[in-house]
Write a protein that holds these residues in place. Sequence first.
Motif, PDB file in Angstrom:
ATOM      1  N   ASN A   1       1.746   6.469  -6.760  1.00 40.04           N
ATOM      2  CA  ASN A   1       0.183   6.385  -7.746  1.00 40.04           C
ATOM      3  C   ASN A   1      -0.513   8.109  -6.965  1.00 40.04           C
ATOM      4  O   ASN A   1      -1.232   8.188  -6.153  1.00 40.04           O
TER       5      ASN A   1
ATOM      6  N   VAL B   1      -6.758  -3.055  -4.527  1.00 44.08           N
ATOM      7  CA  VAL B   1      -7.160  -2.572  -5.776  1.00 44.08           C
ATOM      8  C   VAL B   1      -7.592  -3.267  -6.600  1.00 44.08           C
ATOM      9  O   VAL B   1      -7.253  -4.849  -6.979  1.00 44.08           O
ATOM     10  N   GLU B   2      -8.502  -3.152  -7.141  1.00 40.58           N
ATOM     11  CA  GLU B   2      -9.395  -3.517  -8.097  1.00 40.58           C
ATOM     12  C   GLU B   2     -10.179  -2.846  -8.806  1.00 40.58           C
ATOM     13  O   GLU B   2     -10.817  -1.674  -8.069  1.00 40.58           O
TER      14      GLU B   2
ATOM     15  N   GLN C   1     -10.103   2.174 -12.252  1.00 45.92           N
ATOM     16  CA  GLN C   1      -8.718   1.756 -12.374  1.00 45.92           C
ATOM     17  C   GLN C   1      -8.344   1.995 -10.673  1.00 45.92           C
ATOM     18  O   GLN C   1      -7.145   2.625 -10.241  1.00 45.92           O
ATOM     19  N   TRP C   2      -9.831   2.004  -9.691  1.00 41.60           N
ATOM     20  CA  TRP C   2      -9.260   2.186  -8.412  1.00 41.60           C
ATOM     21  C   TRP C   2      -8.061   1.563  -7.763  1.00 41.60           C
ATOM     22  O   TRP C   2      -8.149   0.111  -8.687  1.00 41.60           O
ATOM     23  N   LYS C   3      -8.014   2.894  -7.152  1.00 39.39           N
ATOM     24  CA  LYS C   3      -6.317   1.504  -6.929  1.00 39.39           C
ATOM     25  C   LYS C   3      -6.447   1.336  -4.789  1.00 39.39           C
ATOM     26  O   LYS C   3      -4.609   1.344  -4.525  1.00 39.39           O
TER      27      LYS C   3
ATOM     28  N   THR D   1       0.806  -1.509   0.507  1.00 40.02           N
ATOM     29  CA  THR D   1       0.040  -0.391  -0.453  1.00 40.02           C
ATOM     30  C   THR D   1       0.944   1.392   0.069  1.00 40.02           C
ATOM     31  O   THR D   1       0.870   2.058  -0.710  1.00 40.02           O
TER      32      THR D   1
ATOM     33  N   TYR E   1      -9.087  12.572  -5.398  1.00 37.98           N
ATOM     34  CA  TYR E   1      -9.195  12.788  -6.501  1.00 37.98           C
ATOM     35  C   TYR E   1      -8.897  13.807  -7.636  1.00 37.98           C
ATOM     36  O   TYR E   1      -9.854  15.173  -6.319  1.00 37.98           O
TER      37      TYR E   1
ATOM     38  N   ASP F   1      -7.542   8.296  -2.154  1.00 42.35           N
ATOM     39  CA  ASP F   1      -6.673   7.076  -1.611  1.00 42.35           C
ATOM     40  C   ASP F   1      -6.588   6.970  -0.080  1.00 42.35           C
ATOM     41  O   ASP F   1      -6.974   7.284   0.832  1.00 42.35           O
TER      42      ASP F   1
ATOM     43  N   ASN G   1       1.670   1.503  -3.770  1.00 46.93           N
ATOM     44  CA  ASN G   1       1.007   2.481  -4.471  1.00 46.93           C
ATOM     45  C   ASN G   1       0.715   3.425  -3.798  1.00 46.93           C
ATOM     46  O   ASN G   1       0.787   4.436  -5.261  1.00 46.93           O
TER      47      ASN G   1
END
Length: 200
Positions: free
Chosen positions: A90, A140-141, A148-150, A83, A169, A163, A86
């Motif tokens: 990102n 993340v799915e 594009q979910w992180k 995480t 966002y 996030d 990530n």
Amino acid sequence: MNDGTVNKSRRRFLIGSTTLVSAAGGVGVAVPFVGSWKPSAKALAAGAPITIAISRLEPGELLGPMPAWRGQPVFVLKRDEATLDNLRENTAHLADPMSEKLEQQPDYAHNGFRSRKPEVMIMVGLCTHLGCSPKLFAEVEPQDFDPQWKGGFFCPCHGSMFDLAGRVYSGVPAPSNLRVPPHYYVSDDVVVIGLDSENS
Ligand code: FES
């Protein structure tokens, strides 16, 4: 995306939803006050701090029962190394990746993870748009609201997304990152929320 993942994700969502319901009346795991710690008269007047234990937190899960401070839910979430990677990598889709709105966090949380400890996220659990409580989708799915979910928080009221560092966002109604409350660690597993330090 397999059934196990879906179930795990759904379970986390339900944990978040259920604990929120209890936020108004409950606080986190109670632990004894340590030593001669006492909040100042000023701090007490502004709303008493709370003390929570986080030793049982698992990565990707919110602390439950959800703590409440000044009547607001507080998200406490453990982050693993994947995480954190990530969160480092990102940032292109974020409105304020460097937390330049300084009022949204204390100085000690003005960093990439918006926290005192990288592995522990502590945020006020209220959307910075109109105050709904965002829901945790830690995996993340792909999601219906973002293919594009992180991993992070989604506010169902008007679609704002954050996030797992509470960073908002770009292009959503919420104008700023989730707020980090004042807090400090009494020990590795015990946190006081509502004060910056023992001497505040
Ligand atoms: S209150 Fe969260 S998007 Fe509007």
